[in-house]
Design a protein around this motif. Structure first.
Motif, mmCIF file in Angstrom:
data_model
loop_
_atom_site.group_PDB
_atom_site.id
_atom_site.type_symbol
_atom_site.label_atom_id
_atom_site.label_comp_id
_atom_site.label_asym_id
_atom_site.label_seq_id
_atom_site.Cartn_x
_atom_site.Cartn_y
_atom_site.Cartn_z
ATOM 1 N N SER A 131 0.823 -1.197 0.000
ATOM 2 C CA SER A 131 0.000 0.000 0.000
ATOM 3 C C SER A 131 0.866 1.259 0.000
ATOM 4 O O SER A 131 0.592 2.215 -0.722
ATOM 5 C CB SER A 131 -0.930 -0.002 1.209
ATOM 6 N N GLN A 132 1.907 1.255 0.813
ATOM 7 C CA GLN A 132 2.795 2.409 0.880
ATOM 8 C C GLN A 132 3.545 2.618 -0.434
ATOM 9 O O GLN A 132 3.705 3.750 -0.889
ATOM 10 C CB GLN A 132 3.787 2.243 2.039
ATOM 11 N N VAL A 133 3.970 1.539 -1.058
ATOM 12 C CA VAL A 133 4.652 1.639 -2.345
ATOM 13 C C VAL A 133 3.697 2.207 -3.394
ATOM 14 O O VAL A 133 4.077 3.062 -4.201
ATOM 15 C CB VAL A 133 5.219 0.272 -2.784
ATOM 16 N N SER A 134 2.460 1.780 -3.362
ATOM 17 C CA SER A 134 1.453 2.290 -4.297
ATOM 18 C C SER A 134 1.243 3.792 -4.095
ATOM 19 O O SER A 134 1.171 4.554 -5.064
ATOM 20 C CB SER A 134 0.141 1.538 -4.105
ATOM 21 N N ILE A 135 1.161 4.200 -2.843
ATOM 22 C CA ILE A 135 0.986 5.627 -2.541
ATOM 23 C C ILE A 135 2.197 6.418 -3.026
ATOM 24 O O ILE A 135 2.054 7.489 -3.632
ATOM 25 C CB ILE A 135 0.751 5.845 -1.031
ATOM 26 N N GLU A 180 2.064 6.853 -6.786
ATOM 27 C CA GLU A 180 1.109 7.886 -7.180
ATOM 28 C C GLU A 180 1.618 9.277 -6.832
ATOM 29 O O GLU A 180 1.389 10.231 -7.573
ATOM 30 C CB GLU A 180 -0.255 7.611 -6.554
ATOM 31 N N THR A 181 2.323 9.374 -5.716
ATOM 32 C CA THR A 181 2.914 10.651 -5.325
ATOM 33 C C THR A 181 3.951 11.086 -6.344
ATOM 34 O O THR A 181 4.004 12.267 -6.723
ATOM 35 C CB THR A 181 3.564 10.535 -3.923
ATOM 36 N N ASN A 182 4.766 10.150 -6.788
ATOM 37 C CA ASN A 182 5.748 10.472 -7.833
ATOM 38 C C ASN A 182 5.057 10.930 -9.108
ATOM 39 O O ASN A 182 5.530 11.847 -9.785
ATOM 40 C CB ASN A 182 6.654 9.277 -8.109
ATOM 41 N N GLY A 183 3.946 10.295 -9.449
ATOM 42 C CA GLY A 183 3.174 10.709 -10.620
ATOM 43 C C GLY A 183 2.668 12.131 -10.474
ATOM 44 O O GLY A 183 2.742 12.934 -11.417
ATOM 45 N N ALA A 188 3.989 14.440 -8.562
ATOM 46 C CA ALA A 188 5.163 15.313 -8.613
ATOM 47 C C ALA A 188 5.581 15.586 -10.056
ATOM 48 O O ALA A 188 5.914 16.726 -10.411
ATOM 49 C CB ALA A 188 6.314 14.693 -7.826
ATOM 50 N N HIS A 189 5.542 14.559 -10.900
ATOM 51 C CA HIS A 189 5.894 14.744 -12.310
ATOM 52 C C HIS A 189 4.881 15.641 -13.014
ATOM 53 O O HIS A 189 5.261 16.475 -13.844
ATOM 54 C CB HIS A 189 6.013 13.399 -13.028
ATOM 55 N N MET A 190 3.602 15.500 -12.689
ATOM 56 C CA MET A 190 2.588 16.373 -13.291
ATOM 57 C C MET A 190 2.809 17.827 -12.887
ATOM 58 O O MET A 190 2.701 18.730 -13.722
ATOM 59 C CB MET A 190 1.183 15.914 -12.901
ATOM 60 N N VAL A 191 3.102 18.040 -11.611
ATOM 61 C CA VAL A 191 3.360 19.404 -11.141
ATOM 62 C C VAL A 191 4.600 19.962 -11.830
ATOM 63 O O VAL A 191 4.607 21.105 -12.294
ATOM 64 C CB VAL A 191 3.500 19.457 -9.603
ATOM 65 N N ALA A 192 5.642 19.151 -11.933
ATOM 66 C CA ALA A 192 6.891 19.598 -12.563
ATOM 67 C C ALA A 192 6.699 19.957 -14.029
ATOM 68 O O ALA A 192 7.406 20.819 -14.562
ATOM 69 C CB ALA A 192 7.965 18.528 -12.414
ATOM 70 N N ARG A 193 5.738 19.318 -14.693
ATOM 71 C CA ARG A 193 5.463 19.599 -16.109
ATOM 72 C C ARG A 193 4.352 20.627 -16.298
ATOM 73 O O ARG A 193 3.991 20.941 -17.434
ATOM 74 C CB ARG A 193 5.102 18.309 -16.836
#
Length: 146
Positions: A6-10, A13-16, A18-23
């Motif tokens: 569950s933590q890895v999944s979170i 998604e957090t990395n995803g 972060a990438h959206m914000v960065a772009r």
């Protein structure tokens, strides 16, 4: 084991996110104007002069109105601040920085509210935050602020 998955999944998604914000447009504008600011010699000169005047101001403030240069230094700092605020590159960078900050605060607010309505998201500016209370809420929402 289940918590780890569950933590890895979170985290994924957090990395995803972060990438959206960065772009995002806000992040792109911020990076563009930051580079423009770093290469604008006039802006850099203004910033250096302002930093020097700020040091002078802090020295004068130690003695307050009794310092012989109190009035002239205060006036110079205000003029320098105005010059900084109206310089086109500096103003554009500050706007881009504020826009990115708003995006990050909104993301934080959405995440916090999805967990609980009583979670407070610090915005750094309690006067503009419609959801903050005036006294700093450390009571977990029991102070009555919205």
């Amino acid at each position: 084991m289940r918590e780890t998955v569950s933590q890895v999944s979170i985290l994924d998604e957090t990395n995803g996110l972060a990438h959206m914000v960065a772009r995002s447009e806000a992040a792109e504008a911020y990076r563009y104007w930051k580079k423009e600011l770093e290469t604008d010699q006039e802006a850099q000169s203004l910033i250096k002069r302002f930093q020097y005047m700020k040091e002078q101001y802090e020295e004068v403030q130690r003695f307050g109105k009794y310092h012989p240069d109190y009035s002239s230094v205060n006036k110079s700092v205000r003029e320098m601040k105005r010059d900084l605020d109206f310089h086109s590159t500096i103003a554009a960078f500050k706007k881009a920085e504020k826009d990115l900050e708003k995006l990050l605060i909104e993301c934080s607010r959405i995440i916090a509210e999805s967990v609980s309505a009583s979670i407070k998201v610090p915005t750094g500016n309690p006067f503009l935050d419609s959801k903050s209370c005036s006294g700093g809420c450390g009571s977990g929402g029991s102070c009555g602020c919205n």
